[in-house]
Scaffold this active site. Structure first.
Site, PDB file in Angstrom:
ATOM      1  CB  SER A 446      -0.952  -0.035   1.204  1.00 15.79           C
ATOM      2  OG  SER A 446      -1.897   1.006   1.142  1.00 15.79           O
ATOM      3  CG  ASP A 498      -5.934  -2.899  -4.416  1.00 19.09           C
ATOM      4  OD1 ASP A 498      -6.595  -2.055  -3.782  1.00 19.09           O
ATOM      5  OD2 ASP A 498      -4.739  -3.120  -4.188  1.00 19.09           O
TER       6      ASP A 498
END
Length: 664
Positions: A446, A498
């Site tokens: 991330s 995602d």
């Protein structure tokens, strides 16, 4: 649907948003009215107790008041059900009904006070059943009043008094007039201050310094710019996301053309390369996940983690590794040891220090892969969120590599912080002194993946054999030239749909326009869209086929915005890179197109189960390109596909499958 205008200001609620809450309150009021009627009928003629006369009058007035409220609510719900999101004409009488309903709160409030006084009067000696019923009535009245006040606070728009001017074509177009230009400037300033106050309120628990204040202003400007050019309320956005999700699922269910299938068939050489990278990624994802410390370890081991950590925390703190930042009770370091399986002596440096633009990381020796691993933590605090949202672009100039390239400002500053620690503090020198033959590998998930990627770019000249594995990095990270340059040493791993990997300002602008377009053109009422959408998300089924005004139009006509769409998208956002105003054509856009770093491995579910709860998921992986992630996909898994445990599970599944194939 444009926001409802009542009391001379705009509110963050539409005239078609009263169906569901109004129907719920109507049901409560009907049950309440029937209960009071039954109570009055049963005890009629039995009000001779002390205080009974007042009770008799109280019940009669309450019955009339509830009947009036029920009538007002019925009319309000009925009118709110009419029309569509972009056609509020059939609901033009709703403000008057809303005024009537709000006016009825005054006698209800007075009667709630009277009931409270009557119940608390010690001289009243009526039946216990009657007293309890009146007490329940009083409590119900106060609960409804309190929830109404909370609802008013939620839908209050601080800019409601100025929104009408801000979104009016006739005024803000003529900026040659100094007066209108000054007014528009004042409105924008006010909007930025409102967003800044909201962000400060959310971050009230963290210590704020100059970096925070600069970040608050930058993020407030971003939000103001993004939300300033549409007149949508939150429920419109929810309806738009539901419609987009079903439209997307319908497109995915269509059979693919044979040519498209052949295009995705990899050559044997590419497949072998993919298998090697998947095996490496599965190994290094453990380090990226370990950087989260005890929150990740407890999340993945909810029943045994605390017992295991408590057993290890009583041990001595390691002295060979350099640890900075707070790690009370040694929970973070204990979790890192458990997840990675390394020993105390394998860690060179561990930093739990966390501020805006300064994120935790650790440096460790990986003897299995003969690598010095720098693992950067992802988003886990308010400071990290502020770093993520500092999405302005800045230049990154690298000697002997590129003249310049655009990068995400907040993530670049975080990478600069780690770069200074690694080089200026001699951490990498210390690591290579211990293991000079090892290669350097930088990993992160991330925010950590984005930071690791930019850090790898900075260190590439000094360490030519460097490798970087970025797991679920943010989509708006690097300009095209930098993204192409990183394909030689960075591998990005993305799972499914995602959201974070597709996040960038141009993609957000595209999503906004898609929402506006599909909402403006749908000819079904909003409450039906929301109810059908909730059913679809929870129980599945076939995507609903909502007819729209687009049906039957020619292909040429589809490229032109409809009147309803133009009414919701009032003017083009200044953040959008494809500005039409000639005065801006020669200036660089504030938010240019940014891309994912390196070569991209896209992992998807082979048997695409759309439900959140599914077992025995089988994954497949393939090399992909940045164009696949140029649009945000709506799915229940758009958040869960980003989680580190899901990424690790997918990589382990693919790695084990490859291992079993080799053994076969």
């Amino acid at each position: 649907m444009p926001g409802l205008v009542v009391f001379g200001r705009r509110w963050a609620i539409g005239s078609d948003d009263f169906v569901l809450p109004g129907a719920f309150e109507l049901l409560v009021r009907l049950v309440w009215w029937m209960g009071i009627l039954a109570l009055y009928t049963v005890h009629k003629g039995q009000f001779n107790c002390p205080g009974g006369g007042l009770l008799h009058s109280y019940l009669l007035v309450l019955l009339v008041l509830l009947a009036s409220i029920i009538c007002a609510l019925s009319a309000l719900v009925y009118v709110s059900m009419q029309g569509t999101i972009s056609n509020p004409g059939p609901r033009k009488s709703l403000p008057k009904l809303l005024y009537t309903r709000l006016f009825l709160y005054l006698p209800e409030f007075i009667w709630a006070v009277v009931g409270a006084v009557w119940v608390s009067d010690s001289s009243v000696h009526c039946e216990k059943t009657v007293i309890n019923a009146i007490m329940g009535t009083v409590i119900a009245s106060w609960v409804i009043i309190i929830f109404t006040i909370i609802g008013v606070v939620i839908v209050f728009d601080p800019l409601g008094g100025k929104k009408t001017f801000y979104l009016t074509d006739s005024v803000n177009r003529n900026l040659e007039s100094s007066q209108s230009g000054q007014l528009l400037y004042n409105v924008k300033n006010t909007a930025t201050r409102v967003w800044e106050k909201r962000i400060r309120l959310l971050c009230c628990c963290i210590v704020q310094d100059d970096d925070h204040r600069v970040a608050f202003t930058s993020i407030a400007e971003l939000f103001r710019t993004y939300f300033s050019d549409t007149d949508l309320v939150p429920s419109d956005i929810a309806a738009g996301l539901i419609l987009l999700h079903q439209e997307q699922d319908k497109m995915e269910s269509c059979p693919k053309e044979p040519e498209e299938v052949l295009c995705h068939s990899p050559s044997p050489l590419v497949a072998d390369d993919l298998d090697v990278e998947l095996e490496n990624a599965a190994h290094y994802m453990l380090f990226a996940a370990a950087a989260y410390g005890w929150p990740y370890y407890i999340y993945t081991n909810p029943f045994t983690a605390l017992c295991k950590l408590n057993g290890d925390c009583c041990g001595n703190r390691p002295t060979d590794s350099d640890i900075t930042g707070s790690d009370r009770h040694n929970f973070h370091f204990g979790s890192i040891l458990k997840i990675t399986g390394l020993q105390y002596r394998d860690f060179i440096h561990i930093s739990f220090h966390n501020k805006i633009y300064e994120i935790p990381f650790f440096v460790a020796l990986d003897h299995k892969k003969e690598a010095i691993v720098v693992a950067v933590r992802g988003t886990l605090s308010f400071e990290d969120i502020l770093t993520d949202l500092s999405a302005d672009c800045e230049d990154l100039t690298l000697e002997d590599v590129l003249e310049n390239g655009f990068v995400h400002k907040g993530i670049t500053q975080a990478a600069n912080y780690i770069y200074r620690k690694l080089i200026n503090d001699g951490i990498l020198n210390q690591a290579f002194t211990i293991a000079p033959e090892y290669k350097l590998v930088i990993v992160g998930h991330s925010l950590g993946g984005g930071t690791a990627s930019i850090l790898a770019i900075m260190l590439r000249n000094s360490f030519p054999t460097l490798r970087c594995y970025a797991f679920s990095p943010p989509g708006g990270l690097l300009s095209k030239s930098l993204a192409d340059y990183t394909k030689h040493f960075i591998v990005s791993v993305i799972v499914g749909k995602d959201l974070v990997a597709r996040l960038s300002m141009p993609n957000m602008e595209d999503l906004k326009r898609r929402i506006v377009r599909i909402v403006a053109n749908c000819n079904k009422p909003k409450y039906r869209i929301l109810l059908r959408g909730c059913w679809y998300e929870v129980f599945g089924g076939d995507p609903d086929n909502f007819p729209t005004e687009l049906d039957g139009r020619s292909q040429d006509a589809l490229t032109q915005p409809l009147l309803a769409e133009e009414s919701l998208m009032v003017h083009r956002s200044p953040s959008y890179s494809a500005l039409e105003d000639e005065s801006h054509l020669n200036s660089p856009p504030q938010y240019p197109h940014l891309y994912l770093p390196g070569k991209i491995i896209h992992i998807v579910e082979e048997s695409s189960s759309r439900r959140l709860c599914s077992s025995d998921i089988k994954y497949t992986a393939r090399w992909s390109n940045e164009g696949v992630f140029s649009s945000i996909l709506i799915s229940p898994k758009m958040i869960t596909d980003h989680m580190p445990d899901v990424v690790l599970k997918a990589l382990n599944s693919l790695s084990q499958e490859h291992g079993s194939c080799i053994s076969c």
